[in-house]
Enzyme design. Structure first.
Site, PDB file in Angstrom:
ATOM      1  N   SER A  84       0.826  -1.215   0.000  1.00 53.94           N
ATOM      2  CA  SER A  84       0.000   0.000   0.000  1.00 53.94           C
ATOM      3  C   SER A  84       0.866   1.275   0.000  1.00 53.94           C
ATOM      4  CB  SER A  84      -0.984   0.013   1.176  1.00 53.94           C
ATOM      5  OG  SER A  84      -0.329   0.258   2.383  1.00 53.94           O
ATOM      6  N   ASN A  85       2.044   1.218   0.615  1.00 57.56           N
ATOM      7  CA  ASN A  85       2.928   2.396   0.558  1.00 57.56           C
ATOM      8  C   ASN A  85       3.456   2.616  -0.852  1.00 57.56           C
ATOM      9  OD1 ASN A  85       3.549   3.915   3.148  1.00 57.56           O
ATOM     10  ND2 ASN A  85       3.546   1.788   3.857  1.00 57.56           N
TER      11      ASN A  85
ATOM     12  N   LYS B 286      13.303  -7.696   5.271  1.00 53.10           N
ATOM     13  CA  LYS B 286      14.643  -8.289   5.278  1.00 53.10           C
ATOM     14  C   LYS B 286      15.661  -7.196   5.546  1.00 53.10           C
ATOM     15  CE  LYS B 286      13.475 -12.422   4.179  1.00 53.10           C
ATOM     16  NZ  LYS B 286      13.787 -13.571   5.021  1.00 53.10           N
TER      17      LYS B 286
ATOM     18  N   HIS C 196       9.006   3.207   8.614  1.00 53.80           N
ATOM     19  CA  HIS C 196       8.785   2.369   9.804  1.00 53.80           C
ATOM     20  C   HIS C 196       7.504   2.835  10.493  1.00 53.80           C
ATOM     21  CE1 HIS C 196      10.022  -0.320  13.008  1.00 53.80           C
ATOM     22  NE2 HIS C 196       9.586   0.596  13.856  1.00 53.80           N
TER      23      HIS C 196
ATOM     24  N   ASP D  58      16.618  -0.219  11.717  1.00 59.36           N
ATOM     25  CA  ASP D  58      15.895   0.999  12.124  1.00 59.36           C
ATOM     26  C   ASP D  58      16.772   2.018  12.848  1.00 59.36           C
ATOM     27  OD1 ASP D  58      13.596  -0.309  11.149  1.00 59.36           O
ATOM     28  OD2 ASP D  58      13.279  -1.273  13.098  1.00 59.36           O
TER      29      ASP D  58
HETATM   30  C1  GAR Z   1       3.982  -0.612   6.750  1.00 56.51           C
HETATM   31  O1  GAR Z   1       3.223  -0.317   7.892  1.00 56.51           O
HETATM   32  C2  GAR Z   1       5.452  -0.341   6.996  1.00 56.51           C
HETATM   33  O2  GAR Z   1       5.683   0.765   7.813  1.00 56.51           O
HETATM   34  C3  GAR Z   1       5.858  -1.605   7.709  1.00 56.51           C
HETATM   35  O3  GAR Z   1       5.210  -2.621   6.988  1.00 56.51           O
HETATM   36  C4  GAR Z   1       3.968  -2.123   6.477  1.00 56.51           C
HETATM   37  C5  GAR Z   1       3.912  -2.434   5.005  1.00 56.51           C
HETATM   38  O4  GAR Z   1       2.662  -2.120   4.502  1.00 56.51           O
HETATM   39  N1  GAR Z   1       7.267  -1.752   7.695  1.00 56.51           N
HETATM   40  C6  GAR Z   1       7.949  -2.298   8.700  1.00 56.51           C
HETATM   41  O5  GAR Z   1       7.431  -2.741   9.709  1.00 56.51           O
HETATM   42  C7  GAR Z   1       9.458  -2.359   8.480  1.00 56.51           C
HETATM   43  N2  GAR Z   1      10.122  -2.411   9.735  1.00 56.51           N
HETATM   44  P1  GAR Z   1       2.396  -2.013   2.935  1.00 56.51           P
HETATM   45  O6  GAR Z   1       2.950  -3.293   2.312  1.00 56.51           O
HETATM   46  O7  GAR Z   1       0.920  -1.935   2.798  1.00 56.51           O
HETATM   47  O8  GAR Z   1       3.106  -0.784   2.411  1.00 56.51           O
END
Ligand code: GAR
Length: 194
Positions: A13-14, A91, A109, A150
């Site tokens: 989604s990002n 990863k 994050h 992070d």
């Molecule tokens: C998001 O909330 C991102 O911040 C998190 O995974 C999700 C991915 O969502 N990332 C982490 O936790 C990395 N440490 P998405 O696939 O819908 O973009």
């Protein structure tokens, strides 16, 4: 011009929010390819829908870890990628890639780093920990990627209020909303400096 490679493991989604914002806000950037370690990830199908080259590249496909990193580097080079966005990539980025893209790899994050970061702190684990600690606020952070989880310099954050009746799921949804604003706004800044 920012030629962005997006790395992700899941839903995407990002990636979708970034792709749409680049078009809508005329950001001087292009997502030139997508790489996922997960063959069934939503991001690969989304990328196909948007006609963006998308590749499943996983450590498991290689007996030698060096060949895995080499494959990633070759793929990035063949699409002229000059900037990397980790958008839900679960990863650790190899030092070889980090050294090849100095200050050109960022991660989103789902918490206000430096709190709730580090190994094991990803996805819902983060939101569960925030709820368990009865935090009053949470949010999203975009930071540079270095060799520790992070831990790279923070570029930008966006906060949300945690309500007393929030669950990890409702918090995740709220944080995701600000992630979708924060990531494109940071990419816009990089595109203007580029
Ligand atoms: C998001 O909330 C991102 O911040 C998190 O995974 C999700 C991915 O969502 N990332 C982490 O936790 C990395 N440490 P998405 O696939 O819908 O973009």
């Amino acid at each position: 011009m920012l030629n962005i490679a997006v790395f992700a493991s899941g839903r995407g989604s990002n990636f979708e929010a970034l792709y749409r914002a680049i078009g809508k806000e005329k950001i001087q950037a292009k997502i030139v390819l997508v790489i996922s370690n997960n063959s069934s990830s939503g991001i690969l199908s989304l990328a196909h829908t948007f006609n963006i080259p998308a590749f499943h590249i996983s450590q498991r496909q290689f007996s030698d870890p060096n060949l895995f990193q080499q494959k990633i580097l070759e793929t990035l080079t063949s699409f002229n990628a000059n900037f990397i966005v980790l958008a839900g990539y679960m990863k650790k980025m190899d030092p070889v890639i980090i050294r090849a893209f100095p200050d050109r790899i960022i991660n989103i994050h789902p918490a206000l780093l430096p709190k709730y970061g580090g190994e094991g702190m990803y996805g819902m684990n983060v939101h569960k920990a925030v709820i368990a600690a009865k935090e009053k606020e949470s949010g999203a952070t975009v930071h540079f990627v270095n060799e520790e989880y992070d831990n790279g310099a923070i570029i930008g954050q966006k906060k949300i209020i945690v309500d007393s009746n929030d669950t990890a799921e409702s918090l995740a949804a709220k944080v995701l909303t600000v992630e979708h604003e924060l990531l494109p706004s940071i990419i816009k800044l990089f595109s203007e400096k580029n």
